[in-house]
Design an enzyme around this catalytic site. Structure first.
Site, PDB file in Angstrom:
ATOM      1  N   ASP A 139     -22.536 -18.435 -16.465  1.00  0.00           N
ATOM      2  CA  ASP A 139     -20.871 -19.147 -15.675  1.00  0.00           C
ATOM      3  C   ASP A 139     -19.981 -19.604 -16.261  1.00  0.00           C
ATOM      4  O   ASP A 139     -19.133 -19.365 -16.612  1.00  0.00           O
ATOM      5  CB  ASP A 139     -22.274 -20.166 -15.166  1.00  0.00           C
ATOM      6  CG  ASP A 139     -21.282 -20.588 -13.855  1.00  0.00           C
ATOM      7  OD1 ASP A 139     -20.296 -20.124 -13.361  1.00  0.00           O
ATOM      8  OD2 ASP A 139     -22.111 -21.665 -12.559  1.00  0.00           O
ATOM      9  N   ASP A 140     -19.767 -21.233 -16.302  1.00  0.00           N
ATOM     10  CA  ASP A 140     -18.518 -21.935 -17.519  1.00  0.00           C
ATOM     11  C   ASP A 140     -19.569 -22.191 -18.490  1.00  0.00           C
ATOM     12  O   ASP A 140     -19.766 -23.583 -18.282  1.00  0.00           O
ATOM     13  CB  ASP A 140     -18.344 -23.747 -16.411  1.00  0.00           C
ATOM     14  CG  ASP A 140     -18.228 -22.106 -14.869  1.00  0.00           C
ATOM     15  OD1 ASP A 140     -16.979 -21.672 -14.843  1.00  0.00           O
ATOM     16  OD2 ASP A 140     -18.948 -22.769 -14.005  1.00  0.00           O
TER      17      ASP A 140
ATOM     18  N   GLU B 105     -26.400 -21.393  -3.966  1.00  0.00           N
ATOM     19  CA  GLU B 105     -26.237 -22.044  -5.537  1.00  0.00           C
ATOM     20  C   GLU B 105     -25.951 -23.814  -5.280  1.00  0.00           C
ATOM     21  O   GLU B 105     -27.404 -24.847  -5.354  1.00  0.00           O
ATOM     22  CB  GLU B 105     -25.540 -22.208  -5.967  1.00  0.00           C
ATOM     23  CG  GLU B 105     -24.625 -22.835  -7.316  1.00  0.00           C
ATOM     24  CD  GLU B 105     -23.789 -23.198  -8.097  1.00  0.00           C
ATOM     25  OE1 GLU B 105     -22.875 -22.504  -7.489  1.00  0.00           O
ATOM     26  OE2 GLU B 105     -22.868 -23.507  -8.821  1.00  0.00           O
TER      27      GLU B 105
ATOM     28  N   HIS C  64     -22.065 -12.710 -15.251  1.00  0.00           N
ATOM     29  CA  HIS C  64     -21.082 -13.513 -14.188  1.00  0.00           C
ATOM     30  C   HIS C  64     -20.753 -14.617 -15.352  1.00  0.00           C
ATOM     31  O   HIS C  64     -21.487 -15.746 -15.786  1.00  0.00           O
ATOM     32  CB  HIS C  64     -22.556 -14.683 -13.554  1.00  0.00           C
ATOM     33  CG  HIS C  64     -22.012 -15.627 -12.779  1.00  0.00           C
ATOM     34  ND1 HIS C  64     -22.787 -16.114 -11.044  1.00  0.00           N
ATOM     35  CD2 HIS C  64     -20.999 -17.009 -13.095  1.00  0.00           C
ATOM     36  CE1 HIS C  64     -21.551 -16.583 -10.620  1.00  0.00           C
ATOM     37  NE2 HIS C  64     -20.920 -17.458 -11.459  1.00  0.00           N
TER      38      HIS C  64
ATOM     39  N   HIS D 229     -20.869 -16.103  -4.733  1.00  0.00           N
ATOM     40  CA  HIS D 229     -21.849 -17.067  -5.027  1.00  0.00           C
ATOM     41  C   HIS D 229     -22.260 -17.230  -4.407  1.00  0.00           C
ATOM     42  O   HIS D 229     -21.904 -17.464  -2.932  1.00  0.00           O
ATOM     43  CB  HIS D 229     -21.355 -17.829  -5.777  1.00  0.00           C
ATOM     44  CG  HIS D 229     -19.961 -17.840  -6.900  1.00  0.00           C
ATOM     45  ND1 HIS D 229     -19.184 -17.209  -6.904  1.00  0.00           N
ATOM     46  CD2 HIS D 229     -20.248 -19.052  -8.449  1.00  0.00           C
ATOM     47  CE1 HIS D 229     -18.857 -17.255  -8.701  1.00  0.00           C
ATOM     48  NE2 HIS D 229     -19.226 -18.172  -9.065  1.00  0.00           N
TER      49      HIS D 229
HETATM   50  N1  HPA Z   1     -20.072 -21.562  -8.554  1.00  0.00           N
HETATM   51  C1  HPA Z   1     -18.746 -22.329  -7.950  1.00  0.00           C
HETATM   52  N2  HPA Z   1     -18.049 -22.072  -7.733  1.00  0.00           N
HETATM   53  C2  HPA Z   1     -17.527 -21.549  -9.714  1.00  0.00           C
HETATM   54  C3  HPA Z   1     -19.211 -21.707 -10.056  1.00  0.00           C
HETATM   55  C4  HPA Z   1     -20.145 -21.040  -9.354  1.00  0.00           C
HETATM   56  O1  HPA Z   1     -21.059 -21.594 -10.381  1.00  0.00           O
HETATM   57  N3  HPA Z   1     -18.491 -22.078 -11.330  1.00  0.00           N
HETATM   58  C5  HPA Z   1     -16.881 -21.849 -11.097  1.00  0.00           C
HETATM   59  N4  HPA Z   1     -16.550 -21.512  -9.697  1.00  0.00           N
HETATM   60 ZN    ZN Z   2     -19.862 -19.016 -11.201  1.00  0.00          ZN
END
Ligand code: HPA
Ligand code: ZN
Length: 332
Positions: free
Chosen positions: A277-278, A199, A16, A196
């Protein structure tokens, strides 16, 4: 004895990871400086802007960042730069999202971005020796009305690298149900599908991702714990969760890292994977997630190793490749 250092050096998979969310800051600075020669920004100056109080602020920063791309060819170079950073962490296999529809009409074209991402992946695999697979994120915020068309635009590019469709963006206001036709179309065309869910919204989003979207993996999914029936559904089907602890802290999904529910997810018998993730946005990477799991969340190196094995098990690698990496890890 297994140590954190041995986990850092282990061959790993990451499942991810957003391409644009992994943009190295020197790369972003070079885009900005190239596009506006009258100003010079440094990576250090950019870094201070990646702080968020909530998910909405994260999305705003995302749109500003992707707004710095001026040419589709930037994506080829971005894939190569990101793969270089993955290789430095001993990541041998990565499954990444890219978001080809984040550009206004008349701006960068999704089809050309997709071609450049695939070209970048081919080069990066030769340069680094790692394997990469890509999912196009059709992003909830772009609406469900045009989602089937977006998927259809990408079908001609499906190949052994570009294998799937994902769904990120804001869950609030953009529920899964609207995206069922797009996901049906994607599966019919042979794409793998992930989403996703759970979350920022609750367990009902995880349920609809499984039963409605037929998602093969759930991004985050941490709020499944709010409904024991959904936990049972995940457990019985062994649908993997792509858990990203630092991301959940930095976007305000949890208020303290100690509150992260990953221990409960593991104890519930779910197939939990560990991801970043990012990384640029959240000042993290997979090795930092490993450190946080040990130092902040009390997981032993042996327990973390089990999660890292799950990353290979839950990957879309061919079975033979999975077995190869699992046996390499098993011997460490
Ligand atoms: N969640 C939702 N959108 C996103 C995410 C995430 O973790 N990372 C980049 N866009
Ligand atoms: Zn993500």
């Amino acid at each position: 004895m297994l140590t954190l250092d041995s986990l850092y050096n282990l061959p790993k998979a990451e499942l991810h990871l957003h391409l644009e969310g992994a943009i190295p800051l020197p790369f972003l600075a070079s885009l900005i400086n190239r596009n506006s020669p009258d100003q010079t920004v440094t990576p250090a100056e950019l870094e201070s802007g990646y702080v968020f109080r909530n998910f909405g602020e994260f999305v705003s920063k995302w749109m500003w960042t992707v707004g710095q791309f001026q040419s589709e060819t930037d994506f080829c170079e971005l894939v190569r730069a990101v793969a270089g950073n993955l290789a430095k962490q001993n990541i041998v296999h990565a499954e990444l999202f890219f978001s080809p529809f984040d550009y206004p009409p008349g701006g960068l074209k999704a089809e050309r971005i997709t071609e450049e991402v695939i070209k970048g992946a081919e080069l990066a695999m030769k340069e680094t020796g790692i394997s990469v697979l890509f999912f196009a994120d059709i992003v909830r915020n772009h609406g469900h009305e045009t989602a089937v068309t977006r998927v259809e635009r990408l079908i001609p590019f499906r190949n052994s690298i570009f294998i799937g469709i994902g769904l990120g963006g804001s869950e609030t206001g953009y529920p899964n149900e609207g995206f069922i036709p797009a996901f049906d179309r994607a599966r019919e065309a042979g794409f793998r599908v992930v989403a996703h869910s759970g979350e920022t919204q609750g367990a009902d989003y995880v349920e609809s991702a499984i039963n409605g979207l037929k998602a093969e993996r759930i991004g985050h999914g941490v709020r499944c714990l709010e409904d024991l029936d959904v936990v049972k559904l995940l457990k019985n089907k062994q649908i993997p969760l792509e858990v990203c602890p630092v991301s959940n802290l930095k976007t305000g999904v949890i208020s303290s890292i100690k509150d992260h529910p990953i221990r409960q997810l593991v104890d519930a018998g779910l197939l939990v994977t560990l991801n970043s993730d990012d990384p640029t946005y959240f000042s993290t990477n997979l090795n930092n997630e490993i450190r946080v799991m040990h130092e902040e969340l009390g997981f032993s190196p042996e327990e973390i190793l089990e999660l890292l094995k799950n990353n290979f098990k839950a990957s879309f690698l061919p079975e033979k490749e999975k077995e190869k990496w699992l046996s390499v890890i098993g011997r460490k």
